[in-house]
Design a protein around this motif. Structure first.
Motif, PDB file in Angstrom:
ATOM      1  N   ASP A  40     -55.411 -76.880 -19.698  1.00  0.00           N
ATOM      2  CA  ASP A  40     -55.591 -75.495 -19.247  1.00  0.00           C
ATOM      3  C   ASP A  40     -56.822 -75.328 -18.354  1.00  0.00           C
ATOM      4  O   ASP A  40     -57.171 -74.199 -17.978  1.00  0.00           O
ATOM      5  N   GLY A  41     -57.510 -76.438 -18.081  1.00  0.00           N
ATOM      6  CA  GLY A  41     -58.664 -76.379 -17.181  1.00  0.00           C
ATOM      7  C   GLY A  41     -59.902 -75.749 -17.799  1.00  0.00           C
ATOM      8  O   GLY A  41     -60.808 -75.315 -17.075  1.00  0.00           O
ATOM      9  N   VAL A  42     -59.952 -75.677 -19.116  1.00  0.00           N
ATOM     10  CA  VAL A  42     -61.133 -75.080 -19.768  1.00  0.00           C
ATOM     11  C   VAL A  42     -62.298 -76.070 -19.784  1.00  0.00           C
ATOM     12  O   VAL A  42     -63.451 -75.697 -19.619  1.00  0.00           O
ATOM     13  N   ILE A  43     -61.987 -77.352 -19.976  1.00  0.00           N
ATOM     14  CA  ILE A  43     -63.033 -78.379 -19.910  1.00  0.00           C
ATOM     15  C   ILE A  43     -62.593 -79.471 -18.929  1.00  0.00           C
ATOM     16  O   ILE A  43     -61.395 -79.615 -18.652  1.00  0.00           O
ATOM     17  N   LYS A  44     -63.561 -80.211 -18.421  1.00  0.00           N
ATOM     18  CA  LYS A  44     -63.240 -81.292 -17.477  1.00  0.00           C
ATOM     19  C   LYS A  44     -64.287 -82.399 -17.625  1.00  0.00           C
ATOM     20  O   LYS A  44     -65.412 -82.150 -18.080  1.00  0.00           O
ATOM     21  N   PRO A  45     -63.939 -83.609 -17.185  1.00  0.00           N
ATOM     22  CA  PRO A  45     -64.903 -84.703 -17.299  1.00  0.00           C
ATOM     23  C   PRO A  45     -66.142 -84.437 -16.455  1.00  0.00           C
ATOM     24  O   PRO A  45     -66.052 -83.875 -15.361  1.00  0.00           O
ATOM     25  N   LEU A  46     -67.292 -84.838 -16.990  1.00  0.00           N
ATOM     26  CA  LEU A  46     -68.547 -84.663 -16.257  1.00  0.00           C
ATOM     27  C   LEU A  46     -69.075 -86.009 -15.780  1.00  0.00           C
ATOM     28  O   LEU A  46     -69.300 -86.208 -14.595  1.00  0.00           O
ATOM     29  N   ALA A  47     -69.253 -86.921 -16.714  1.00  0.00           N
ATOM     30  CA  ALA A  47     -69.818 -88.220 -16.347  1.00  0.00           C
ATOM     31  C   ALA A  47     -69.335 -89.278 -17.316  1.00  0.00           C
ATOM     32  O   ALA A  47     -69.024 -88.974 -18.465  1.00  0.00           O
ATOM     33  N   LYS A  48     -69.284 -90.516 -16.800  1.00  0.00           N
ATOM     34  CA  LYS A  48     -68.841 -91.619 -17.644  1.00  0.00           C
ATOM     35  C   LYS A  48     -70.049 -92.447 -18.073  1.00  0.00           C
ATOM     36  O   LYS A  48     -70.877 -92.819 -17.242  1.00  0.00           O
TER      37      LYS A  48
ATOM     38  N   TYR B 154     -67.661 -84.387 -21.460  1.00  0.00           N
ATOM     39  CA  TYR B 154     -66.913 -83.286 -20.860  1.00  0.00           C
ATOM     40  C   TYR B 154     -67.847 -82.114 -20.621  1.00  0.00           C
ATOM     41  O   TYR B 154     -68.889 -81.981 -21.263  1.00  0.00           O
ATOM     42  N   THR B 155     -67.467 -81.289 -19.679  1.00  0.00           N
ATOM     43  CA  THR B 155     -68.261 -80.096 -19.396  1.00  0.00           C
ATOM     44  C   THR B 155     -67.332 -78.902 -19.217  1.00  0.00           C
ATOM     45  O   THR B 155     -66.106 -79.067 -19.188  1.00  0.00           O
ATOM     46  N   THR B 156     -67.911 -77.734 -19.116  1.00  0.00           N
ATOM     47  CA  THR B 156     -67.119 -76.521 -18.929  1.00  0.00           C
ATOM     48  C   THR B 156     -67.905 -75.518 -18.104  1.00  0.00           C
ATOM     49  O   THR B 156     -69.144 -75.526 -18.110  1.00  0.00           O
ATOM     50  N   ASP B 157     -67.191 -74.659 -17.418  1.00  0.00           N
ATOM     51  CA  ASP B 157     -67.851 -73.548 -16.741  1.00  0.00           C
ATOM     52  C   ASP B 157     -67.725 -72.281 -17.560  1.00  0.00           C
ATOM     53  O   ASP B 157     -68.169 -71.214 -17.138  1.00  0.00           O
ATOM     54  N   ASP B 158     -67.059 -72.387 -18.688  1.00  0.00           N
ATOM     55  CA  ASP B 158     -66.834 -71.198 -19.521  1.00  0.00           C
ATOM     56  C   ASP B 158     -66.941 -71.587 -20.996  1.00  0.00           C
ATOM     57  O   ASP B 158     -65.942 -71.851 -21.660  1.00  0.00           O
ATOM     58  N   LEU B 159     -68.170 -71.598 -21.469  1.00  0.00           N
ATOM     59  CA  LEU B 159     -68.404 -72.043 -22.839  1.00  0.00           C
ATOM     60  C   LEU B 159     -67.778 -71.077 -23.864  1.00  0.00           C
ATOM     61  O   LEU B 159     -67.365 -71.484 -24.947  1.00  0.00           O
ATOM     62  N   ASN B 160     -67.687 -69.806 -23.472  1.00  0.00           N
ATOM     63  CA  ASN B 160     -67.076 -68.823 -24.384  1.00  0.00           C
ATOM     64  C   ASN B 160     -65.600 -69.146 -24.612  1.00  0.00           C
ATOM     65  O   ASN B 160     -65.088 -69.026 -25.713  1.00  0.00           O
ATOM     66  N   LYS B 161     -64.942 -69.555 -23.539  1.00  0.00           N
ATOM     67  CA  LYS B 161     -63.526 -69.873 -23.679  1.00  0.00           C
ATOM     68  C   LYS B 161     -63.347 -71.199 -24.431  1.00  0.00           C
ATOM     69  O   LYS B 161     -62.438 -71.351 -25.235  1.00  0.00           O
ATOM     70  N   TRP B 162     -64.209 -72.133 -24.168  1.00  0.00           N
ATOM     71  CA  TRP B 162     -64.162 -73.386 -24.929  1.00  0.00           C
ATOM     72  C   TRP B 162     -64.313 -73.090 -26.429  1.00  0.00           C
ATOM     73  O   TRP B 162     -63.607 -73.637 -27.269  1.00  0.00           O
ATOM     74  N   ASN B 163     -65.226 -72.176 -26.737  1.00  0.00           N
ATOM     75  CA  ASN B 163     -65.420 -71.811 -28.148  1.00  0.00           C
ATOM     76  C   ASN B 163     -64.144 -71.193 -28.724  1.00  0.00           C
ATOM     77  O   ASN B 163     -63.773 -71.451 -29.863  1.00  0.00           O
ATOM     78  N   ALA B 164     -63.457 -70.382 -27.890  1.00  0.00           N
ATOM     79  CA  ALA B 164     -62.208 -69.765 -28.353  1.00  0.00           C
ATOM     80  C   ALA B 164     -61.153 -70.835 -28.623  1.00  0.00           C
ATOM     81  O   ALA B 164     -60.438 -70.782 -29.631  1.00  0.00           O
ATOM     82  N   TYR B 165     -61.072 -71.825 -27.743  1.00  0.00           N
ATOM     83  CA  TYR B 165     -60.112 -72.914 -27.943  1.00  0.00           C
ATOM     84  C   TYR B 165     -60.467 -73.711 -29.201  1.00  0.00           C
ATOM     85  O   TYR B 165     -59.600 -74.045 -30.006  1.00  0.00           O
ATOM     86  N   ALA B 166     -61.748 -74.025 -29.331  1.00  0.00           N
ATOM     87  CA  ALA B 166     -62.172 -74.810 -30.498  1.00  0.00           C
ATOM     88  C   ALA B 166     -61.925 -74.025 -31.784  1.00  0.00           C
ATOM     89  O   ALA B 166     -61.503 -74.591 -32.805  1.00  0.00           O
TER      90      ALA B 166
ATOM     91  N   VAL C 274     -74.684 -71.652 -19.850  1.00  0.00           N
ATOM     92  CA  VAL C 274     -74.370 -73.080 -19.999  1.00  0.00           C
ATOM     93  C   VAL C 274     -73.133 -73.388 -19.156  1.00  0.00           C
ATOM     94  O   VAL C 274     -72.013 -73.146 -19.566  1.00  0.00           O
ATOM     95  N   LYS C 275     -73.378 -73.883 -17.984  1.00  0.00           N
ATOM     96  CA  LYS C 275     -72.257 -74.152 -17.063  1.00  0.00           C
ATOM     97  C   LYS C 275     -72.449 -75.505 -16.414  1.00  0.00           C
ATOM     98  O   LYS C 275     -73.539 -75.827 -15.945  1.00  0.00           O
ATOM     99  N   GLY C 276     -71.392 -76.252 -16.388  1.00  0.00           N
ATOM    100  CA  GLY C 276     -71.398 -77.493 -15.628  1.00  0.00           C
ATOM    101  C   GLY C 276     -72.417 -78.531 -16.072  1.00  0.00           C
ATOM    102  O   GLY C 276     -72.802 -79.391 -15.295  1.00  0.00           O
TER     103      GLY C 276
END
Lengths: 444, 258
Positions: free
Chosen positions: A279-287, A295-307, B255-257
């Motif tokens: 759903d594009g809520v989180i995406k890879p940041l670095a390996k 993983y990272t997110t631009d919407d931590l509130n939505k990530w919290n909702a998913y979790a 907290v973004k990116g």
């Protein structure tokens, strides 16, 4: 105009789509008329144990355990005359003929469900009006309808109000509200959080989806009262209510379904992360050197909702598979441990659910006393720390238990849960909140 | 974007690799010893082998369940279907290169077993489940590479010993002397069940795993071998989580990116 641009699809408790692209704020306790009605009913609806009053009067056993006044007895056929008592209570409580006062006779007169009119509630500042005015009206009804004299009126009072005012609450009384007296709330705005999960499970007749929904509505509505769901944190809580409590986008149901036959808690974590990536809520940041991906997110509130939706699904799968409520704290700790290790993003409520799980594990597994999960509430000293994301899972787990505890939800709840299950909005909150959200979506 | 593959645990060390392996349910744990089903039952002490399972409620089919979409969806475990009691097995793991650290018992238990209730305490880890489900889990816990007869203890009570020096035979301290080293066979034998009730006949759980083998298999970071601080990837992960939790508590919108 809506503050937030989020839109969600609404589903029922069986994973059937109800409406699409509904503004998130149509589910906010500040906007949704059904949620406001539920909150209002929680204050207005009171349970009367008429059979209990009759027994107390007959035996002189009033004011709680081991309190019997020998020589005092009043044999009145209250249950048989429940209809006339209900009529008198209604007339007493009614403010105007067309108001919302209601008194229902249940179980052949053993119980009454009283709805105190909003007008009466609005004339005061405290929600206790519901219980106090019902108790007083019941005393008047018994005295008047059964011609009780001045020397017996005190026994009627004690059988209805219990030991109050020697105690803070109506100890041993036969009138109960879902809400505890204010002195028993841990802090400001805790009233809606002070409802044991046993009541929630019984009100919703052990439908786990509705139990989670009702609990989430009460917990998250409380967040607004407590000063938590304000400003920078408002969206976090509305998203939590939508995704965890109200099955927005069918997230909870989908994850449970995917893991319903053989899934473990670990599998639920994987399903949740996968959905968040899709759903594009989180995406890879670095390996990292080992190949591990942060993983990272631009919407931590939505990530919290998913979790948090995943957490509820994990509870449903684990406690559902075992048909046992005691697994809840273990789910709280290790769902979060595992999802944090899987993604390198913070778990539900940014660590607070995990911490709550640690404490709850101690206090629900006998060694340090406490009790089974059915006695826990958002106001409980052990489970108050997470801001609305823990207790809906506990309520769902209690609903899924097949009878593994010594103190069953029925024993803990007494009559209140069963009586309030007669209120449709409380019993099936998902349906009513969805309908109300659709009705107001154009105006949000 | 590449297809998502569960990664389970960060880290770039032998210990981290072992953690990932044990947490990965697709990895089949290596069987190192055989303990009969009846002996597993005896070791736990909840029932006599062959005795019927006691129940806490009637079988689900008989009692009927409330109308609930989740109950209809989620299949109950065999033990739950039958109404079994919830029972436990409790493990104490020595700090000396035991295969599973306490937290690893919870992490791997929740990824491998369905419907289990695991708690981690300072010196013991109970795993609770419906009785017949528990017996299956317990068998795997005792028979495979995640158990060492000398440094893991099956202890329902008086669990003390995880942080004490090993005895002259390499066994973890046990105040109740539930297990003994049999010098003739070189095996560890239990003479009492997990609570400390004497057994009718001793139960062998096999030979202790050799020290160097344990160091290969362990999921414990320890200064004598792989020190925690040497696994920078795990340290970075812990620090990142701590930072993100704290900053999210201040304002999740910022907290973004990162």
């Amino acid at each position: 105009m809506a503050k937030y641009s989020d839109k969600v699809d609404l589903y029922d408790d069986r994973g059937r789509v109800f409406a699409s692209k509904v503004p998130l704020e149509a589910l906010s306790p500040l906007q949704n008329p059904a949620i406001q009605k539920i909150v209002s009913f929680v204050k207005q609806c009171v349970s009367v144990n008429l059979e209990g009053v009759e027994k107390s009067l007959a035996t002189g056993a009033v004011g709680g355990k081991s309190c019997i006044i020998n020589g005092r007895s009043l044999k009145l056929d209250l249950v048989k005359n429940a209809g006339s008592i209900a009529d008198t209570i209604k007339k007493t409580l009614q403010v105007s003929a067309d108001d919302d006062t209601d008194v229902k006779v249940l179980k052949g007169g053993k119980h009454l469900l009283v709805r105190v009119p909003a007008k009466r509630m609005n004339a005061g500042v405290e929600y206790t009006t519901g219980a106090t005015s019902t108790a007083a009206a019941l005393c008047c009804a018994i005295v008047d309808n059964f011609n009780v004299g001045i020397w017996d009126a005190d026994l009627v009072h004690a059988s209805v109000w219990g030991r109050y005012p020697q105690t803070m609450e109506m100890l041993g009384g036969n009138v109960s509200s879902l809400l505890s007296v204010p002195q028993q709330n841990e802090g400001m705005g805790y009233a809606l959080r002070n409802v044991p999960c046993a009541h929630i499970a019984l009100i919703t007749r052990k439908n786990a989806m509705n139990a989670a929904a009702l609990s989430s509505i009460m917990e998250q509505a409380a967040m607004f009262e407590m000063g938590d769901a304000i400003g920078d944190f408002e969206r976090l809580h509305i998203l939590g209510l939508a995704y965890q409590g109200l099955n927005a986008n069918n997230l909870v149901y989908d994850i449970v379904k995917a893991n319903s036959k053989t899934g473990t808690l670990g599998d639920v974590v994987i399903s949740t992360v996968k959905r968040a990536i899709d759903d594009g809520v989180i995406k890879p940041l670095a390996k990292a050197p080992s190949g591990y991906i942060n993983y990272t997110t631009d919407d931590l509130n939505k990530w919290n909702a998913y979790a948090s939706a995943g957490l509820l699904a994990g509870t449903m799968v684990t406690c559902g598979a075992a048909r046992s409520m005691q697994h809840t704290p273990s789910v709280f700790i290790y769902f979060n441990d595992l999802i944090e290790r899987e993604t390198s993003l913070p778990g539900v409520d940014f660590g607070r659910v995990e911490g709550t799980g640690v404490e709850m594990a101690f206090f629900s597994h006998s060694i340090y006393g406490g009790g089974n999960p059915a006695v826990f509430a958002g106001n409980h000293i052990v489970t108050r720390h997470s801001k609305g994301f823990t207790i809906p899972c506990v309520a769902a787990a209690v609903a899924l238990d097949a009878g593994t505890t010594i103190y069953t939800p029925e024993k803990i709840s007494g009559t209140i849960g069963e009586v309030l299950s007669e209120v449709a909005e409380l019993r099936e909150p998902l349906k009513y909140v969805n309908e109300a959200a659709v009705a107001i979506k154009g105006g949000v | 974007m590449a297809t998502y593959k569960p990664q389970l645990y960060p880290g770039n060390s032998k210990v981290a690799a072992n953690r990932k392996k044990y947490m990965d349910p697709s990895y089949k744990l290596e069987k190192l010893r055989t303990v009969s089903d009846d002996d597993i039952v005896r070791l736990m002490g909840h029932r006599v082998p062959g005795e019927a399972y006691k129940s806490v409620h009637p079988p689900l089919e008989e009692m009927g369940e409330p109308s609930c979409p989740i109950r209809e969806l989620v299949e109950a475990t065999p033990g739950a279907k039958a109404g079994d009691r919830i029972r436990y097995i409790q493990m104490t793991d020595s700090v000396y290169f035991t295969p599973l650290t306490p937290y690893m018992r919870a992490w791997s238990g929740h990824t491998r077993y369905r419907g289990v209730d695991i708690g981690v305490l300072s010196g013991r880890v109970p795993l609770e489940a419906r009785e017949r489900d528990l017996e299956k889990v317990a068998k795997e816990l005792v028979e495979t590479e995640i158990f060492d007869p000398a440094r893991c203890g099956i202890r329902g009570a008086t669990v003390h010993g995880h942080s004490l020096r090993l005895d002259e035979n390499g066994l973890m301290f046990d105040a109740l002397r539930r297990f003994q080293f049999d010098k003739k066979t070189g095996e560890v034998v239990y003479v009492k069940d997990q609570i400390g009730v004497p057994l009718d006949k001793p139960i062998s759980v096999g030979k202790p795993i050799k020290e160097e083998e344990l160091r290969k298999r362990t999921s414990e970071y320890r200064v004598e071998d792989v020190a925690f601080r040497t696994d920078k990837e795990v340290i970075n992960f812990i620090e990142r989580l701590h930072m993100l939790r704290t900053e999210a508590g201040f304002d999740p919108n910022r907290v973004k990116g990162i």
